[in-house]
Design a protein around this motif. Structure first.
Motif, short mmCIF file in Angstrom:
data_model
loop_
_atom_site.label_atom_id
_atom_site.label_comp_id
_atom_site.label_asym_id
_atom_site.label_seq_id
_atom_site.Cartn_x
_atom_site.Cartn_y
_atom_site.Cartn_z
N SER A 39 12.91 50.18 50.55
CA SER A 39 12.45 51.56 50.37
C SER A 39 13.61 52.53 50.44
N THR A 41 14.07 56.62 51.35
CA THR A 41 13.31 57.68 52.00
C THR A 41 14.13 58.96 52.11
N SER A 70 15.55 51.36 53.85
CA SER A 70 14.91 50.48 54.82
C SER A 70 14.40 49.23 54.12
N VAL A 71 14.05 48.24 54.93
CA VAL A 71 13.44 47.01 54.43
C VAL A 71 12.12 46.82 55.18
N PHE A 72 11.17 46.17 54.53
CA PHE A 72 9.88 45.96 55.19
C PHE A 72 9.32 44.60 54.83
N GLU A 74 5.34 42.50 55.26
CA GLU A 74 3.93 42.67 55.60
C GLU A 74 3.19 41.34 55.50
N GLU A 86 8.73 47.79 59.40
CA GLU A 86 9.80 48.36 58.58
C GLU A 86 11.01 48.64 59.47
N HIS A 87 12.20 48.33 58.97
CA HIS A 87 13.43 48.49 59.75
C HIS A 87 14.47 49.27 58.96
N ASN A 127 12.52 51.53 63.91
CA ASN A 127 11.52 50.55 63.50
C ASN A 127 10.14 51.18 63.43
N THR A 128 9.36 50.77 62.47
CA THR A 128 7.98 51.21 62.33
C THR A 128 7.07 49.99 62.28
N LYS A 220 8.70 58.61 50.33
CA LYS A 220 9.28 57.27 50.22
C LYS A 220 8.92 56.63 48.89
N SER A 222 9.14 52.80 47.21
CA SER A 222 9.36 51.39 47.58
C SER A 222 9.12 50.47 46.40
#
Length: 226
Positions: A39, A41, A70-72, A74, A86-87, A127-128, A220, A222
């Protein structure tokens, strides 16, 4: 001692959250499905900072625009839900605030001496952890928890230093997901983040810096694969 206990509790909470998500991520891919992506942002953040030095207190509001990648990853839970993490691998830095104050302790004869204090903050390991819900084929909403380490950088006339801390907050988002090809997807998302407040105290004085109501609106873009 209390500050050390609080820091340990927050660190333990991060470990527990990361462990829970790791358990999801090591499940067989065919059982739930895995989405991974990157992503970009851009966000507008606002915070109020207060510095208390002896009997003097100064307050300043700051608003800034930041951009980060960021990278995520799921795990889908059926057709409607997904749980993810997400980091942000990079560090986000604030502007350096500089103040010039009178310091009587700095002079040998007790006279007032002008000293310069410089203070800035780095936000690291953002982090999310979130849960997403698909409203229909394309539209989705998300809610979750955000955590970030607050690294202080200061040059104080007193020679003291501030400790590091961390912040925990909430995130709410709405987005649009579009699939193309067999497995690729593109998302556009807007979200609100509220990191709450925190404070740090100088090592050899009672000086304190408080960061109040750090919040922001972010957009964002992605791209990912499932």
């Amino acid at each position: 001692v209390n500050k050390t206990i609080v820091m340990k509790e927050k660190h333990m909470k991060k470990i527990i959250l990361s462990t829970i998500f790791s358990l999801f991520l090591i499940l067989p891919a065919y059982s739930l499905g895995i989405n991974v992506g990157i992503s970009g942002t851009t966000g507008v953040f606002h915070a109020t900072g207060t510095e208390t030095e002896v009997a003097e207190k100064s307050t300043d509001d700051a608003t800034g625009v930041v951009g980060y990648g960021s990278v995520f990853i799921e795990k889908t839970l059926g057709d409607r839900f997904a749980i993810g993490m997400e980091h942000v691998p990079s560090s986000l830095s604030s502007d350096t605030q500089e103040t010039v104050v009178d310091d009587q302790k700095a002079a040998a004869d007790g006279a007032s001496t002008r000293v310069t204090n410089k203070f800035s903050v780095d936000f690291e390991d953002l982090n999310t952890y979130y849960l997403a819900f698909n409203l229909n084929e394309n539209l989705y909403v998300k809610a979750g928890m955000v955590t970030v380490d607050v690294i202080t950088k200061e040059t104080l006339g007193t020679g003291s230093t501030y400790g590091n801390t961390d912040m925990d907050g909430e995130m709410y988002a709405i987005g649009y997901n579009k699939t193309f090809g067999e497995t690729m997807f593109l998302r556009v998302e807007g979200s609100y983040m509220d990191f709450g407040s925190t404070s740090v105290t100088a090592s050899n004085t009672d000086n304190k810096v408080e960061l109040s109501k750090l919040e922001g609106l972010v957009g964002k873009l992605s791209i990912g694969d499932r």
